[in-house]
Design a protein around this motif. Sequence first.
Motif: not given
Length: 177
Positions: A8-10, A12, A14, A65-66, A69-71, A73, A115
């Motif tokens: 979980s990486q805002a 990020g 994936y 790619t999000l 400020n969003d993780s 998915y 990730l």
Amino acid sequence: MMLYRRASQAGGTYFFTVNINNRKDTLLTDHIDLLRDCVASVKQRHPFRIDAMVVLPDHLHAIWTLPTNDSAYASRWRMIKTSFSRKLPKSEVISQSRQSRGERGVWQRRYWEHLIRNNDDLERHMDYIHFNPVKHGYVGNPSEWPYSSIHRYIQRGWIDNDWAASGEIDTTCFGER
């Protein structure tokens, strides 16, 4: 209920592998326009960038790619899978477990997520995605598969039409890890 640890990486990037429940079925390519509509609808409401994607008859691979400020998915995948399932005619066998939860039997419940850690990792996963139709024996050259982002890469001049067939990449590294 078992909880799964997910990266979980805002903001990020994936890699995903998402499978339909019956791996002998061809739902995804048989209903490619529906799948595209479901992805586009979710993407419009909950933005993300599709860096690479390939859709095969029974599974798909994608790199997203999000936003910064969003993780979230997982919620996007849930919406895509739910929308796709609801719009399909009911023809699948639905297990008692799924019936009790009000679920269809279209998708496997879980999916693989990774990730992306750096540019080499990104390039390796993009190559994997684009080579996947060859790996599964659907085509001899990745550019022959119609449901792949490879066409966007070729159109932009980022790779050649005969990429992978020309021997410029090492396809022996494309085993499942």
